[in-house]
Design a protein around this motif. Structure first.
Motif, PDB file in Angstrom:
ATOM      1  N   GLU A 354       0.815  -1.219   0.000  1.00 49.88           N
ATOM      2  CA  GLU A 354       0.000   0.000   0.000  1.00 49.88           C
ATOM      3  C   GLU A 354       0.847   1.267   0.000  1.00 49.88           C
ATOM      4  N   ASN A 355       2.081   1.146  -0.505  1.00 51.32           N
ATOM      5  CA  ASN A 355       2.924   2.329  -0.715  1.00 51.32           C
ATOM      6  C   ASN A 355       2.694   2.795  -2.160  1.00 51.32           C
ATOM      7  N   TYR A 356       1.534   3.355  -2.392  1.00 51.89           N
ATOM      8  CA  TYR A 356       1.073   3.584  -3.752  1.00 51.89           C
ATOM      9  C   TYR A 356       1.913   4.594  -4.525  1.00 51.89           C
ATOM     10  N   SER A 357       2.404   5.602  -3.838  1.00 50.87           N
ATOM     11  CA  SER A 357       3.228   6.605  -4.513  1.00 50.87           C
ATOM     12  C   SER A 357       4.521   5.978  -5.028  1.00 50.87           C
ATOM     13  N   ASP A 358       5.168   5.149  -4.173  1.00 50.35           N
ATOM     14  CA  ASP A 358       6.397   4.455  -4.597  1.00 50.35           C
ATOM     15  C   ASP A 358       6.089   3.467  -5.719  1.00 50.35           C
ATOM     16  N   ALA A 359       4.946   2.800  -5.604  1.00 47.69           N
ATOM     17  CA  ALA A 359       4.566   1.826  -6.627  1.00 47.69           C
ATOM     18  C   ALA A 359       4.410   2.513  -7.976  1.00 47.69           C
ATOM     19  N   LEU A 360       3.710   3.651  -8.007  1.00 47.98           N
ATOM     20  CA  LEU A 360       3.501   4.373  -9.262  1.00 47.98           C
ATOM     21  C   LEU A 360       4.826   4.822  -9.865  1.00 47.98           C
ATOM     22  N   ASN A 361       5.721   5.292  -9.008  1.00 51.26           N
ATOM     23  CA  ASN A 361       7.032   5.746  -9.488  1.00 51.26           C
ATOM     24  C   ASN A 361       7.800   4.607 -10.166  1.00 51.26           C
ATOM     25  N   HIS A 362       7.787   3.433  -9.537  1.00 50.41           N
ATOM     26  CA  HIS A 362       8.512   2.290 -10.099  1.00 50.41           C
ATOM     27  C   HIS A 362       7.830   1.758 -11.360  1.00 50.41           C
ATOM     28  N   TYR A 363       6.503   1.765 -11.398  1.00 50.09           N
ATOM     29  CA  TYR A 363       5.812   1.355 -12.623  1.00 50.09           C
ATOM     30  C   TYR A 363       6.207   2.257 -13.787  1.00 50.09           C
ATOM     31  N   ARG A 364       6.235   3.562 -13.534  1.00 57.49           N
ATOM     32  CA  ARG A 364       6.562   4.502 -14.602  1.00 57.49           C
ATOM     33  C   ARG A 364       8.003   4.321 -15.082  1.00 57.49           C
ATOM     34  N   GLN A 365       8.908   4.038 -14.152  1.00 60.25           N
ATOM     35  CA  GLN A 365      10.309   3.828 -14.545  1.00 60.25           C
ATOM     36  C   GLN A 365      10.473   2.528 -15.338  1.00 60.25           C
ATOM     37  N   ALA A 366       9.703   1.514 -14.990  1.00 57.15           N
ATOM     38  CA  ALA A 366       9.814   0.217 -15.674  1.00 57.15           C
ATOM     39  C   ALA A 366       9.150   0.226 -17.042  1.00 57.15           C
ATOM     40  N   TYR A 367       8.226   1.170 -17.272  1.00 60.51           N
ATOM     41  CA  TYR A 367       7.413   1.155 -18.488  1.00 60.51           C
ATOM     42  C   TYR A 367       8.250   1.170 -19.771  1.00 60.51           C
ATOM     43  N   THR A 368       9.307   1.971 -19.791  1.00 57.37           N
ATOM     44  CA  THR A 368      10.131   2.083 -21.002  1.00 57.37           C
ATOM     45  C   THR A 368      10.661   0.724 -21.447  1.00 57.37           C
ATOM     46  N   SER A 369      11.065  -0.101 -20.479  1.00 56.34           N
ATOM     47  CA  SER A 369      11.655  -1.405 -20.798  1.00 56.34           C
ATOM     48  C   SER A 369      10.610  -2.475 -21.071  1.00 56.34           C
ATOM     49  N   PHE A 370       9.414  -2.322 -20.466  1.00 52.27           N
ATOM     50  CA  PHE A 370       8.422  -3.408 -20.552  1.00 52.27           C
ATOM     51  C   PHE A 370       7.125  -2.980 -21.246  1.00 52.27           C
ATOM     52  N   LYS A 371       7.177  -1.945 -22.078  1.00 51.14           N
ATOM     53  CA  LYS A 371       5.962  -1.415 -22.689  1.00 51.14           C
ATOM     54  C   LYS A 371       5.306  -2.396 -23.666  1.00 51.14           C
ATOM     55  N   ASP A 372       6.053  -3.444 -24.066  1.00 50.58           N
ATOM     56  CA  ASP A 372       5.473  -4.466 -24.940  1.00 50.58           C
ATOM     57  C   ASP A 372       5.327  -5.814 -24.240  1.00 50.58           C
ATOM     58  N   ASP A 373       5.482  -5.801 -22.937  1.00 50.99           N
ATOM     59  CA  ASP A 373       5.366  -7.031 -22.146  1.00 50.99           C
ATOM     60  C   ASP A 373       3.951  -7.101 -21.559  1.00 50.99           C
ATOM     61  N   SER A 374       3.179  -8.079 -21.992  1.00 51.46           N
ATOM     62  CA  SER A 374       1.778  -8.143 -21.568  1.00 51.46           C
ATOM     63  C   SER A 374       1.642  -8.337 -20.057  1.00 51.46           C
ATOM     64  N   GLY A 375       2.581  -9.096 -19.450  1.00 49.05           N
ATOM     65  CA  GLY A 375       2.519  -9.303 -18.002  1.00 49.05           C
ATOM     66  C   GLY A 375       2.683  -8.007 -17.247  1.00 49.05           C
ATOM     67  N   PHE A 376       3.654  -7.206 -17.657  1.00 44.15           N
ATOM     68  CA  PHE A 376       3.867  -5.915 -17.005  1.00 44.15           C
ATOM     69  C   PHE A 376       2.683  -4.988 -17.255  1.00 44.15           C
ATOM     70  N   LEU A 377       2.236  -4.911 -18.512  1.00 47.72           N
ATOM     71  CA  LEU A 377       1.120  -4.021 -18.829  1.00 47.72           C
ATOM     72  C   LEU A 377      -0.137  -4.384 -18.036  1.00 47.72           C
ATOM     73  N   TYR A 378      -0.337  -5.673 -17.826  1.00 48.57           N
ATOM     74  CA  TYR A 378      -1.494  -6.134 -17.048  1.00 48.57           C
ATOM     75  C   TYR A 378      -1.402  -5.608 -15.613  1.00 48.57           C
ATOM     76  N   ASP A 379      -0.213  -5.799 -14.976  1.00 51.02           N
ATOM     77  CA  ASP A 379      -0.027  -5.310 -13.599  1.00 51.02           C
ATOM     78  C   ASP A 379      -0.223  -3.804 -13.525  1.00 51.02           C
ATOM     79  N   TYR A 380       0.408  -3.091 -14.436  1.00 52.12           N
ATOM     80  CA  TYR A 380       0.395  -1.628 -14.410  1.00 52.12           C
ATOM     81  C   TYR A 380      -1.009  -1.093 -14.687  1.00 52.12           C
ATOM     82  N   ALA A 381      -1.685  -1.679 -15.673  1.00 49.98           N
ATOM     83  CA  ALA A 381      -3.013  -1.194 -16.047  1.00 49.98           C
ATOM     84  C   ALA A 381      -4.000  -1.328 -14.891  1.00 49.98           C
TER      85      ALA A 381
END
Length: 419
Positions: A354-381
């Motif tokens: 429930e550290n949502y601010s940290d979670a959002l920050n890490h999702y955004r940083q990971a997006y560049t590398s995993f923007k075509d990875d369905s597993g990551f996109l599912y978690d992030y979405a």
């Protein structure tokens, strides 16, 4: 008469009376003709009396400056005396039309190679090959110089050209070809050469390379057989255990694979790659505790070992040990290590904590590398959806549908977001 004197001296030397033989040569040297002096110089060279040999040859060369036998013999003496510059100066003066030209080029090639001038050395050999294209010694030398530079593909045709002459040349030709084919990824071509090389002489390093090559070629049973033979010859040959464990795994023999890995860790407890591999095999056996233990040991050896840390965090995520995920990866980051997977795993762990601010920050940083990875996109979405960021979530669900257009759940969520 002088010829008989030299024969007498040689007989004494061969029978162990070296000093008396040398005295005969010294006492009669003034009466020797040029041929006898040359023969005497060769005797001195064979006995390691290089300075004496050098002086005789220099004297002869003064009177016969273009005689190739004298030039080559004196050059060899210079080489034995570590006077390479003098040898090279002599050899470079042999004219192309002279008899000893090719041998001179071969000696020059050796000298340039010893100095690290591989390109110059190879050029000398190619000059020799142009004059004598079928000479196996030249092909062998070209194979060797390319092998020494790691140009295995280029070395292969030269070695193969020597094959018809293998009876004339005592050389580990099959061993070289096996090494070259294996190094260029032509694993199946390497196998028969390994077989022949080992039939001639059993060498443990060649046997190991055979096992490794068989593994790469997909001949897992052969790999197991050969690597076990290495183990029987030398239990402490630590390199074998990782490949033996991999071969067993490929055969579906997980217990044997883990056993081989553990044997290797007895031989070398600091082999971190083997610890991680053993951990992955343990995970396939659903032995999470054993896997975690092995991974922690690998990280203790190398706190910046990314593969071990990522594998361990996967266990923590599966076991819902989210604080351990954060602690493990933050410790790794302290050592200056970075990896896109860190951000993804930290995003998921912080979301669960429930550290949502940290979670959002890490999702955004990971997006560049995993923007075509369905597993990551599912978690992030779904994270964005839960956080009420509907427009951002909508973009990701649209990408997910493009990747998996038959997924009705995604279609329904996207439709609701669109409405």
């Amino acid at each position: 008469m002088s010829h008989q004197v030299i024969e007498k001296a040689l007989t004494l030397i061969d029978n162990g009376d070296v000093e008396q033989g040398l005295n005969i040569l010294r006492d009669n040297q003034s009466a020797f003709n040029e041929e006898d002096l040359f023969h005497t110089a060769q005797i001195y060279q064979q006995l390691g009396m290089l300075e004496e040999s050098k002086e005789l040859l220099k004297g002869l060369l003064y009177h016969y400056p273009n005689e190739p036998d004298l030039i080559l013999s004196l050059a060899e003496v210079y080489i034995d005396l570590d006077e390479e510059d003098e040898a090279m100066a002599l050899l470079e003066n042999i004219e192309e039309e002279e008899e000893g030209y090719i041998q001179g080029l071969l000696l020059l090639a050796d000298l340039y190679q010893a100095q690290g001038l591989y390109e110059v050395s190879e050029n000398k050999l190619l000059m020799a090959k142009k004059i004598s294209p079928s000479e196996p010694i030249i092909d062998l030398a070209l194979g060797e110089i390319n092998l020494s530079q790691g140009d295995y593909k280029k070395a292969i045709p030269y070695y193969k050209a020597v094959v018809p002459h293998r009876k004339e040349i005592e050389f580990d030709l099959e061993e070289r070809l096996a090494e070259c084919y294996s190094a260029t990824g032509q694993f199946e071509e390497a196998i028969p050469y390994f077989d022949t090389a080992l039939q001639k002489e059993l060498k443990i390093d060649v046997l190991f390379q055979y096992g490794f090559t068989a593994l790469q070629a997909g001949y897992y049973k052969t790999a197991i057989e050969k690597l076990n033979e290495v183990k029987q010859l030398d239990y402490e040959y630590s390199s074998l255990y990782l490949y033996l464990a991999k071969a067993y795994e490929q055969e579906g023999l997980l217990q044997e694979s883990l056993g081989a890995a553990k044997e290797g860790l007895v031989v070398n407890e600091y082999n971190k790659e083997l610890q991680v591999f053993a951990a992955k095999v343990a995970l396939k056996q659903n032995n999470t505790n054993e896997a975690e233990k092995l991974l922690r040991e690998a990280i203790a050896i190398d706190p910046g070992y990314i593969e071990a840390a990522i594998t361990l965090t996967k266990i923590f995520l599966q076991e819902e040990q989210y604080e351990d995920v954060v602690d493990c990866l933050q410790e790794l980051i302290k050592f200056g290590e970075t990896d896109p997977q860190f951000d993804w795993d930290l995003a998921v762990a912080n979301q669960k904590l429930e550290n949502y601010s940290d979670a959002l920050n890490h999702y955004r940083q990971a997006y560049t590398s995993f923007k075509d990875d369905s597993g990551f996109l599912y978690d992030y979405a779904y994270f964005l959806l839960e956080e009420g960021k509907r427009e951002e979530a909508k973009v990701l669900f649209e990408k997910l549908i493009q990747l998996d257009p038959t997924n009705m759940e995604l279609q329904d969520v996207y439709t609701n977001l669109d409405e």
